[in-house]
Design a protein around this motif. Sequence first.
Motif, PDB file in Angstrom:
ATOM      1  N   TYR B 226       1.154   2.577  -5.264  1.00  0.00           N
ATOM      2  CA  TYR B 226       2.411   3.286  -5.542  1.00  0.00           C
ATOM      3  C   TYR B 226       3.384   2.290  -6.162  1.00  0.00           C
ATOM      4  CZ  TYR B 226       1.102   7.074  -2.304  1.00  0.00           C
ATOM      5  OH  TYR B 226       0.489   8.108  -1.684  1.00  0.00           O
ATOM      6  N   ASN B 227       4.402   2.838  -6.852  1.00  0.00           N
ATOM      7  CA  ASN B 227       5.519   1.939  -7.158  1.00  0.00           C
ATOM      8  C   ASN B 227       6.521   2.042  -6.004  1.00  0.00           C
ATOM      9  OD1 ASN B 227       7.020   4.195  -7.553  1.00  0.00           O
ATOM     10  ND2 ASN B 227       6.939   4.114  -9.803  1.00  0.00           N
ATOM     11  N   LEU B 228       7.604   1.287  -6.093  1.00  0.00           N
ATOM     12  CA  LEU B 228       8.510   1.244  -4.941  1.00  0.00           C
ATOM     13  C   LEU B 228       9.270   2.565  -4.746  1.00  0.00           C
ATOM     14  CD1 LEU B 228       9.835  -2.426  -5.169  1.00  0.00           C
ATOM     15  CD2 LEU B 228       8.050  -1.495  -3.703  1.00  0.00           C
ATOM     16  N   ASN B 229       9.198   3.465  -5.766  1.00  0.00           N
ATOM     17  CA  ASN B 229       9.803   4.802  -5.608  1.00  0.00           C
ATOM     18  C   ASN B 229       8.806   5.806  -5.026  1.00  0.00           C
ATOM     19  OD1 ASN B 229      12.086   3.802  -6.864  1.00  0.00           O
ATOM     20  ND2 ASN B 229      11.247   4.302  -8.899  1.00  0.00           N
ATOM     21  N   ASP B 230       7.686   5.306  -4.542  1.00  0.00           N
ATOM     22  CA  ASP B 230       6.630   6.133  -3.972  1.00  0.00           C
ATOM     23  C   ASP B 230       5.999   7.100  -4.979  1.00  0.00           C
ATOM     24  OD1 ASP B 230       6.588   4.952  -1.525  1.00  0.00           O
ATOM     25  OD2 ASP B 230       8.029   6.339  -0.619  1.00  0.00           O
ATOM     26  N   SER B 231       6.047   6.740  -6.248  1.00  0.00           N
ATOM     27  CA  SER B 231       5.295   7.527  -7.235  1.00  0.00           C
ATOM     28  C   SER B 231       3.888   6.960  -7.316  1.00  0.00           C
ATOM     29  CB  SER B 231       5.935   7.413  -8.623  1.00  0.00           C
ATOM     30  OG  SER B 231       7.237   7.854  -8.568  1.00  0.00           O
ATOM     31  N   LEU B 232       2.931   7.866  -7.226  1.00  0.00           N
ATOM     32  CA  LEU B 232       1.533   7.441  -7.245  1.00  0.00           C
ATOM     33  C   LEU B 232       1.136   6.923  -8.623  1.00  0.00           C
ATOM     34  CD1 LEU B 232      -1.194   7.363  -5.647  1.00  0.00           C
ATOM     35  CD2 LEU B 232      -1.664   9.603  -6.647  1.00  0.00           C
ATOM     36  N   ILE B 233       0.592   5.712  -8.648  1.00  0.00           N
ATOM     37  CA  ILE B 233       0.137   5.138  -9.915  1.00  0.00           C
ATOM     38  C   ILE B 233      -1.380   5.259 -10.042  1.00  0.00           C
ATOM     39  CG2 ILE B 233      -0.050   2.972 -11.218  1.00  0.00           C
ATOM     40  CD1 ILE B 233       2.635   2.205  -9.857  1.00  0.00           C
ATOM     41  N   VAL B 296      -5.555  -6.647   5.774  1.00  0.00           N
ATOM     42  CA  VAL B 296      -4.845  -5.474   6.314  1.00  0.00           C
ATOM     43  C   VAL B 296      -5.818  -4.581   7.070  1.00  0.00           C
ATOM     44  CG1 VAL B 296      -3.175  -5.454   4.415  1.00  0.00           C
ATOM     45  CG2 VAL B 296      -5.293  -4.135   4.222  1.00  0.00           C
ATOM     46  N   MET B 297      -5.248  -3.694   7.884  1.00  0.00           N
ATOM     47  CA  MET B 297      -6.025  -2.620   8.490  1.00  0.00           C
ATOM     48  C   MET B 297      -5.772  -1.376   7.632  1.00  0.00           C
ATOM     49  SD  MET B 297      -7.418  -3.845  11.356  1.00  0.00           S
ATOM     50  CE  MET B 297      -7.639  -2.607  12.616  1.00  0.00           C
ATOM     51  N   ILE B 298      -6.455  -0.303   7.964  1.00  0.00           N
ATOM     52  CA  ILE B 298      -6.301   0.897   7.157  1.00  0.00           C
ATOM     53  C   ILE B 298      -4.837   1.380   7.191  1.00  0.00           C
ATOM     54  CG2 ILE B 298      -6.848   2.696   8.888  1.00  0.00           C
ATOM     55  CD1 ILE B 298      -8.925   3.465   6.418  1.00  0.00           C
ATOM     56  N   SER B 299      -4.328   1.805   6.068  1.00  0.00           N
ATOM     57  CA  SER B 299      -2.968   2.332   5.855  1.00  0.00           C
ATOM     58  C   SER B 299      -1.881   1.254   5.805  1.00  0.00           C
ATOM     59  CB  SER B 299      -2.580   3.382   6.900  1.00  0.00           C
ATOM     60  OG  SER B 299      -3.494   4.436   6.855  1.00  0.00           O
ATOM     61  N   ASP B 300      -2.174   0.003   6.163  1.00  0.00           N
ATOM     62  CA  ASP B 300      -1.178  -1.063   6.006  1.00  0.00           C
ATOM     63  C   ASP B 300      -0.898  -1.252   4.514  1.00  0.00           C
ATOM     64  OD1 ASP B 300      -1.320  -1.432   8.676  1.00  0.00           O
ATOM     65  OD2 ASP B 300      -2.483  -3.308   8.600  1.00  0.00           O
ATOM     66  N   GLN B 301       0.326  -1.638   4.184  1.00  0.00           N
ATOM     67  CA  GLN B 301       0.652  -1.787   2.772  1.00  0.00           C
ATOM     68  C   GLN B 301       0.945  -3.248   2.411  1.00  0.00           C
ATOM     69  OE1 GLN B 301       3.900   0.956   2.173  1.00  0.00           O
ATOM     70  NE2 GLN B 301       2.486   2.493   1.364  1.00  0.00           N
ATOM     71  N   ILE B 302       0.573  -3.624   1.230  1.00  0.00           N
ATOM     72  CA  ILE B 302       0.984  -4.916   0.673  1.00  0.00           C
ATOM     73  C   ILE B 302       1.996  -4.608  -0.421  1.00  0.00           C
ATOM     74  CG2 ILE B 302       0.259  -6.882  -0.701  1.00  0.00           C
ATOM     75  CD1 ILE B 302      -2.395  -6.824   0.498  1.00  0.00           C
ATOM     76  N   ILE B 303       3.140  -5.263  -0.375  1.00  0.00           N
ATOM     77  CA  ILE B 303       4.153  -5.022  -1.404  1.00  0.00           C
ATOM     78  C   ILE B 303       4.209  -6.241  -2.319  1.00  0.00           C
ATOM     79  CG2 ILE B 303       6.625  -4.578  -1.818  1.00  0.00           C
ATOM     80  CD1 ILE B 303       6.626  -3.180   0.935  1.00  0.00           C
ATOM     81  N   PHE B 304       4.125  -6.019  -3.607  1.00  0.00           N
ATOM     82  CA  PHE B 304       4.163  -7.129  -4.564  1.00  0.00           C
ATOM     83  C   PHE B 304       4.698  -6.627  -5.896  1.00  0.00           C
ATOM     84  CE2 PHE B 304       0.666  -6.065  -7.421  1.00  0.00           C
ATOM     85  CZ  PHE B 304       0.042  -5.065  -6.697  1.00  0.00           C
ATOM     86  N   ASP B 305       5.469  -7.406  -6.549  1.00  0.00           N
ATOM     87  CA  ASP B 305       5.929  -7.153  -7.928  1.00  0.00           C
ATOM     88  C   ASP B 305       6.282  -5.689  -8.216  1.00  0.00           C
ATOM     89  OD1 ASP B 305       5.794  -9.714  -8.676  1.00  0.00           O
ATOM     90  OD2 ASP B 305       4.204  -9.461 -10.183  1.00  0.00           O
ATOM     91  N   GLY B 306       6.909  -5.017  -7.299  1.00  0.00           N
ATOM     92  CA  GLY B 306       7.310  -3.624  -7.529  1.00  0.00           C
ATOM     93  C   GLY B 306       6.214  -2.614  -7.229  1.00  0.00           C
ATOM     94  N   TYR B 307       5.148  -3.052  -6.587  1.00  0.00           N
ATOM     95  CA  TYR B 307       4.055  -2.134  -6.244  1.00  0.00           C
ATOM     96  C   TYR B 307       3.807  -2.148  -4.742  1.00  0.00           C
ATOM     97  CZ  TYR B 307       2.783  -2.529 -11.216  1.00  0.00           C
ATOM     98  OH  TYR B 307       2.777  -2.506 -12.575  1.00  0.00           O
ATOM     99  N   LYS B 308       3.186  -1.052  -4.257  1.00  0.00           N
ATOM    100  CA  LYS B 308       2.711  -1.012  -2.875  1.00  0.00           C
ATOM    101  C   LYS B 308       1.217  -0.646  -2.915  1.00  0.00           C
ATOM    102  CE  LYS B 308       5.912   1.953  -1.439  1.00  0.00           C
ATOM    103  NZ  LYS B 308       6.717   2.816  -0.545  1.00  0.00           N
TER     104      LYS B 308
END
Lengths: 273, 357
Positions: B226-233, B296-308
């Motif tokens: 996702y991007n940080l606005n939660d739009s699916l990429i 990570v475990m399932i559903s954990d998120q990594i945030i980087f450079d404007g992405y999740k």
Amino acid sequence: MTFSESIFFWMAAVLLALAFLGSLLSLIFKKTGIFKITQELVFVAFGALTILGAIRWTGTAHPPFVTLFESMLTAIWFTLFIYVILTRWFKRFDILVIPVSLFSFLMMGWSSSLPMEGSPLSQTLTNTWLFIHASFATSGAASFLIAASFSAIYLLGQEKLVSLKKIAPKMPDYQSLPKTTFNFVIFGFILWGVMIVSGSIWAHAAWGRYWAWDPIEVWSLISWLLYALLVHTRMAFKISRKFFCSLTIFAALLVAFALWGVGYIYETIHSYG
Amino acid sequence: MKINIASTRLAFFLIAGILFLILLSAIIPQDDFSSGQIIDLRESLGENYTIIETLQLDRIYYNPLFFVILGLLAINLTAGNIRRFRLVYKNEKTLFKLRTIGSILFHFSLLLIIISIVLNFLYKKETVFALTEGQLIADSSSDYFRRFNGPLADGKDTGFSIRMDKINQISNEDNDPGGEAEISLGWVGGEIKPSGKLSSNHPVVWGGYEFHYGVVTGYSPELTLYNLNDSLIFRSFVRVTKRTIDGQDIHSDFIILQERNLKLAVKIFPPGDTTESLKYGLFISQGEELLVSDTVMISDQIIFDGYKLSVSRIRYWCYIGAIKNPFINWIFLGFWSAITGLSLGFLARMKGEGKNR
């Protein structure tokens, strides 16, 4: 390998070694009595191998075909089985004790250098056709080994055979030995053919293909074609009987390689155990 | 020199020819089966490898010479046997002898085998699919993982759709999937129905095809970006396979998002008994540069450079093979009748019938 298995394994190995040495001594000293004892030694060795196979089968819950060690043992068992049938029913084949005890002992020596532990059968391998395939592979190899044994006796030459006759008077005629070899070649050719066909049916069930030119498949086919060539050589060209007998020994070595040696050189899906 | 097409000598040379070619195939790695060894051989032989390529020695079973010899053998078998049995009939006034029947059966069965093998090669269809649980694919070339069709098999798609419903009991042992796959099948445009369970040794037969459970199986984590606005990429399942590198088993795979110049790699370690207990190593790179990595475990998120980035779901995947061998029954009929013929001939020998060789 369990303690009881190792007792019967080494018992069979020692008995086969004694049988070979005994048959040599009986040849040197022309003692029929010793020669008769060697027959009984091989018979007892066959019994020991049968018990060993039964213990292994009970312990692993599958016939002893799965590891390289088990495959070799089963081939030795079939060789001795054919020998016992021939010598009990047709006394004139007693002389086979010399090559059969030697070859069997050498194969036991080879098998003793391999991992001897049994292993469970994976789901991929579990299929009735595997047992048909492996039975025909080992019995086919045994038949080719018996053919090579007759050839080895023939190659000793007529003069040596005269001295062999002193300890085994009912042994077959020197001139008829290549014919007996030929019969076992044909018998082995049939068994090996069934092995290839049943193997392909099993491969289809296990891996979804009948034939994939896997190294063991290729070498099994090469061995089968070599025997086909051997039969045609005898029909198409007037080759000498000695040459024919030499070829059967070479072909038996190739069969041993196809069955047990390929895994040493190639990566194959057929790897044992 | 006059060549007698019906002679046993010619049969000898033709069998020797086939034997020689098969021997070569055992020595020279074959393109279809040993691609790794082919690369090694190419490197070690350098320019000399072109000789092997030109003579098609790395594809012996597709080599025209192989088929020419098989064809000549078929002609030799036909001509030789007609001649031989005419002679036998002339001399013995009957063909109803065990030895003769055995010989006729054996040699004509060989002919049947050769013809059926060639026809089956020309018309066979073999396809392999890599399917993740829940995935439905319509029949189109782009959905095949691999496809081998005989040269004369029609080039049309096979016409079926396949859905992977569920995969049970994945094993991590080499060459032992030890699992079971439930599939649904239907013709394209028609209804897709549950069609059975596949496992090792238990294919499903449907519509003239056999569906086999593949040897390679593995985990299929779904990567979601996702991007940080939660739009699916991006959202897709990747198929993780086991590779052994420097003696260590590594379960990993990656995907490349070309338009963003991102490489998303996932590593599973260690493969646990339950999918819930799995941990995932996520590695995000841009070009050669590793931007971020984390476990990570399932559903954990990594945030980087404007992405999740996260592993949103975990499923299994496996290969499914679909095979159509139109002449296979003829080949086996030939094999079994050849062995029957050989056995009859052997019995005749044992009874002392015929020539004493």
